[in-house]
Design a protein around this motif. Structure first.
Motif, PDB file in Angstrom:
ATOM      1  N   GLY A  10      33.294  46.573  33.924  1.00  0.00           N
ATOM      2  CA  GLY A  10      32.252  45.777  34.557  1.00  0.00           C
ATOM      3  C   GLY A  10      31.373  46.545  35.526  1.00  0.00           C
ATOM      4  N   HIS A  11      30.078  46.223  35.473  1.00  0.00           N
ATOM      5  CA  HIS A  11      29.072  46.715  36.410  1.00  0.00           C
ATOM      6  C   HIS A  11      28.713  48.174  36.139  1.00  0.00           C
ATOM      7  N   ASN A  16      23.405  46.312  38.554  1.00  0.00           N
ATOM      8  CA  ASN A  16      24.409  45.277  38.809  1.00  0.00           C
ATOM      9  C   ASN A  16      25.726  45.911  39.243  1.00  0.00           C
ATOM     10  N   SER A  17      25.719  46.594  40.383  1.00  0.00           N
ATOM     11  CA  SER A  17      26.857  47.417  40.795  1.00  0.00           C
ATOM     12  C   SER A  17      28.100  46.641  41.217  1.00  0.00           C
ATOM     13  N   GLY A  18      27.989  45.356  41.401  1.00  0.00           N
ATOM     14  CA  GLY A  18      29.185  44.558  41.678  1.00  0.00           C
ATOM     15  C   GLY A  18      29.524  44.482  43.150  1.00  0.00           C
ATOM     16  N   TYR A  25      33.756  50.447  45.766  1.00  0.00           N
ATOM     17  CA  TYR A  25      32.738  49.889  44.882  1.00  0.00           C
ATOM     18  C   TYR A  25      33.410  49.395  43.611  1.00  0.00           C
ATOM     19  N   GLU A  26      33.127  48.134  43.279  1.00  0.00           N
ATOM     20  CA  GLU A  26      33.737  47.535  42.093  1.00  0.00           C
ATOM     21  C   GLU A  26      33.532  48.403  40.849  1.00  0.00           C
ATOM     22  N   GLN A  27      32.317  48.894  40.652  1.00  0.00           N
ATOM     23  CA  GLN A  27      32.024  49.657  39.441  1.00  0.00           C
ATOM     24  C   GLN A  27      32.884  50.916  39.317  1.00  0.00           C
ATOM     25  N   ASN A  59      25.076  54.055  33.621  1.00  0.00           N
ATOM     26  CA  ASN A  59      24.637  52.663  33.661  1.00  0.00           C
ATOM     27  C   ASN A  59      24.532  52.153  32.237  1.00  0.00           C
ATOM     28  N   SER A  64      20.612  43.471  34.937  1.00  0.00           N
ATOM     29  CA  SER A  64      21.827  42.693  34.637  1.00  0.00           C
ATOM     30  C   SER A  64      21.794  42.089  33.243  1.00  0.00           C
ATOM     31  N   SER A  67      22.169  44.769  30.548  1.00  0.00           N
ATOM     32  CA  SER A  67      23.511  45.335  30.659  1.00  0.00           C
ATOM     33  C   SER A  67      24.530  44.441  29.956  1.00  0.00           C
ATOM     34  N   HIS A  87      37.070  43.558  36.064  1.00  0.00           N
ATOM     35  CA  HIS A  87      36.294  43.314  37.272  1.00  0.00           C
ATOM     36  C   HIS A  87      37.201  43.294  38.507  1.00  0.00           C
TER      37      HIS A  87
END
Length: 189
Positions: A10-11, A16-18, A25-27, A59, A64, A67, A87
């Motif tokens: 995800g991301h 949409n880096s999350g 960082y989520e990504q 990316n 978004s 993606s 995620h």
């Protein structure tokens, strides 16, 4: 014939880096857990894995919408047997924590797969089991042509969960793998 798994990390770094929390960082986390999961699956002759991102700096798409569309189109054209989107969750309340999953509908193959995945992550990593929920509005669950599970590993906004997201990335991936095995009634090798 190998069971094909599309792993959606995800991301992305700029598209949409999350979510963020505690300098994480989520990504970055989703990329690493997905890469570990792909390695684990590729080491098991019964599976073949493909990831949405080939590097932590990649990316997917330019915004978004593109993606999400590209990820779904890739999974559908790959003819994946299962779609697993990885995620990290976040909440304004820093006390909220745990692992959960989202699927298109309850009582579906994806729902039962989600239950096995969440149970195994919780068993391995020690997060709280928040369950599996239907969310048919999520694009990746709505537009995929195979059973699709969106796994929220843990809350990046909760301190204890954030520590697990840093130090237990391989165990999160292994939990997804064993959850998949349990769902398919396959033994561990």
């Amino acid at each position: 014939m190998a069971i094909k798994i599309y792993i959606d990390q995800g991301h992305g770094p700029t598209v949409n880096s999350g979510a963020t929390g505690f300098g994480l960082y989520e990504q970055d986390i989703t990329y690493m857990v997905g890469a570990y999961l792909a390695d684990i699956l590729d080491a098991d002759y019964r599976f073949e894995a493909r990831t949405s991102r080939s590097s932590i700096t990649e990316n997917v798409g330019t915004n978004s919408s593109s993606s999400l569309r590209i990820r779904v189109d890739e999974a559908n054209s790959y003819a994946a047997d299962y779609f697993i989107s990885i995620h990290c969750n976040a909440n304004v309340n820093p006390q909220i924590n745990g692992t959960e999953a989202y699927v298109f509908s309850t009582g579906s193959q994806a729902y039962y797969l989600g239950e096995y995945i969440v149970e195994e992550i919780v068993r391995r990593v020690g997060t709280k089991n928040n369950g599996v929920f239907a969310n048919p509005s999520l694009y990746v669950l709505r537009k995929t042509t195979m059973p699709a599970v969106l796994v929220e590993l843990a809350y990046i906004s909760n301190f204890e969960d954030s520590i697990k997201l840093v130090y237990d990335q391989y165990q999160f991936a292994y939990g997804i793998y064993v959850g998949l095995l349990n769902y398919l009634n396959l033994p561990q090798l």
